[in-house]
Design a protein around this motif. Structure first.
Motif, short mmCIF file in Angstrom:
data_model
loop_
_atom_site.label_atom_id
_atom_site.label_comp_id
_atom_site.label_asym_id
_atom_site.label_seq_id
_atom_site.Cartn_x
_atom_site.Cartn_y
_atom_site.Cartn_z
N VAL A 1 0.83 -1.19 0.00
CA VAL A 1 0.00 0.00 0.00
C VAL A 1 0.88 1.25 0.00
CG1 VAL A 1 -1.80 1.29 1.23
CG2 VAL A 1 -1.78 -1.22 1.32
N VAL A 2 0.66 2.12 -0.98
CA VAL A 2 1.38 3.39 -1.04
C VAL A 2 0.66 4.39 -0.15
CG1 VAL A 2 2.12 5.30 -2.53
CG2 VAL A 2 2.20 2.93 -3.38
N VAL A 3 1.43 5.09 0.71
CA VAL A 3 0.89 6.17 1.54
C VAL A 3 1.79 7.39 1.30
CG1 VAL A 3 -0.32 4.80 3.26
CG2 VAL A 3 2.12 5.19 3.55
N SER B 1 -2.95 -0.67 -3.39
CA SER B 1 -3.78 0.50 -3.17
C SER B 1 -2.89 1.72 -2.94
CB SER B 1 -4.70 0.28 -1.95
OG SER B 1 -5.74 1.22 -1.94
N ILE B 2 -3.45 2.91 -3.16
CA ILE B 2 -2.72 4.16 -2.96
C ILE B 2 -3.58 5.10 -2.12
CG2 ILE B 2 -1.70 6.20 -4.06
CD1 ILE B 2 -1.31 4.48 -6.60
N TYR B 3 -2.98 5.62 -1.05
CA TYR B 3 -3.63 6.63 -0.20
C TYR B 3 -2.76 7.88 -0.23
CZ TYR B 3 -6.74 3.02 1.60
OH TYR B 3 -7.70 2.04 1.70
N PHE B 4 -3.41 9.04 -0.22
CA PHE B 4 -2.63 10.28 -0.24
C PHE B 4 -3.27 11.33 0.66
CE2 PHE B 4 -5.56 10.42 -3.83
CZ PHE B 4 -6.14 11.68 -3.72
N SER B 5 -2.42 12.22 1.16
CA SER B 5 -2.86 13.36 1.96
C SER B 5 -2.49 14.63 1.22
CB SER B 5 -2.16 13.35 3.33
OG SER B 5 -2.35 14.60 3.97
N THR B 6 -3.44 15.55 1.11
CA THR B 6 -3.19 16.81 0.40
C THR B 6 -2.92 17.98 1.36
OG1 THR B 6 -5.55 17.35 0.32
CG2 THR B 6 -4.64 16.08 -1.53
N HIS B 7 -2.84 17.70 2.65
CA HIS B 7 -2.61 18.77 3.64
C HIS B 7 -1.27 19.46 3.40
CE1 HIS B 7 -6.11 17.85 6.02
NE2 HIS B 7 -5.77 16.59 6.08
N VAL B 8 -1.26 20.76 3.56
CA VAL B 8 -0.04 21.56 3.44
C VAL B 8 0.55 21.77 4.83
CG1 VAL B 8 0.93 23.78 2.70
CG2 VAL B 8 -0.98 22.75 1.41
N PRO B 9 1.81 21.37 5.05
CA PRO B 9 2.40 21.54 6.38
C PRO B 9 2.69 23.01 6.68
CG PRO B 9 4.06 20.79 4.84
CD PRO B 9 2.75 20.78 4.09
N HIS B 10 2.65 23.35 7.95
CA HIS B 10 2.99 24.71 8.38
C HIS B 10 4.33 24.75 9.10
CE1 HIS B 10 -0.92 26.10 7.14
NE2 HIS B 10 -1.47 25.10 7.80
N THR B 11 4.96 23.58 9.25
CA THR B 11 6.26 23.48 9.91
C THR B 11 7.18 22.64 9.05
OG1 THR B 11 7.43 22.71 11.89
CG2 THR B 11 5.50 21.45 11.23
N SER B 12 8.48 22.84 9.20
CA SER B 12 9.45 22.01 8.48
C SER B 12 9.89 20.83 9.34
CB SER B 12 10.66 22.85 8.07
OG SER B 12 11.27 23.40 9.23
#
Length: 194
Positions: free
Chosen positions: A53-55, A91-102
């Motif tokens: 599974v790709v995450v 299967s492939i799961y992805f998150s589109t959230h933009v981080p606010h910290t490095s």
């Protein structure tokens, strides 16, 4: 999640720098190229009974640099390249959230690695046993996502940012030179523990 004998083991895989070559803010299918050993690693893991599974964190979508349809085209290209070498992902799961910290260790969003959300969702959707599963990735955020989800262990690849991060992190089960090396380590570990 309850431990159940019918739940299957999985290997969760980061995408960029693990399965395909890392391209900063990858936005075009033409830029997709497989990492060496990716196809062979997937075949070995699936033959051993692991669900693959790709995450993947994909803030390029959240930043408006790529549409969900564009992301699908990139994943289609990756799957096409794998298929020509007799391999596949389940299967492939992805998150589109933009981080606010490095800080790659900080959980800002449950679904964005190092948060466990994608792994937990995949386990629920696909009937996976997290305690029998592994995480492979090239960043400490991948390792921590596996740990935060309760995986058996995590392999950190030397193909990415590992040299810039704390290598003595207790959640790193193994360092591996590439995805094929990681797959072979996992298969050795699972044969020892049987």
């Amino acid at each position: 999640m309850q431990i159940n004998s019918h739940l299957r083991p999985a290997v969760f895989l980061d995408r960029d720098g693990t399965l395909i070559k890392h391209v900063h803010h990858l936005c075009s299918p033409e830029q997709v190229a497989l990492e060496q050993g990716a196809s062979e690693a997937l075949c070995l893991l699936q033959e051993a009974g692991f669900v693959c599974v790709v995450v993947t964190n994909q803030s390029v979508v959240g930043r408006g640099m790529l549409s969900v349809e564009g992301l699908k085209a990139i994943h289609d290209k990756m799957e096409q390249l794998l298929s020509t070498q007799g391999a596949r992902v389940d299967s492939i799961y992805f998150s589109t959230h933009v981080p606010h910290t490095s800080d790659l260790r900080e959980v800002e969003y449950f679904d964005r690695k190092p948060g466990p959300g994608m792994l937990l969702r995949a386990a629920q959707d696909l009937g996976l046993s997290l305690v029998k599963s592994w995480m492979i990735g090239d960043s400490i955020s991948d390792v921590l996502a596996g740990a935060n989800a309760g995986c058996k262990g995590s392999c950190l690849l030397k193909t990415g940012l590992y040299s810039l991060e704390c290598q003595d992190c207790s959640q790193i089960s193994f360092l591996a030179s590439d995805i094929l090396d990681a797959a072979q380590i996992i298969l050795r570990q699972d044969s020892i523990s049987i």
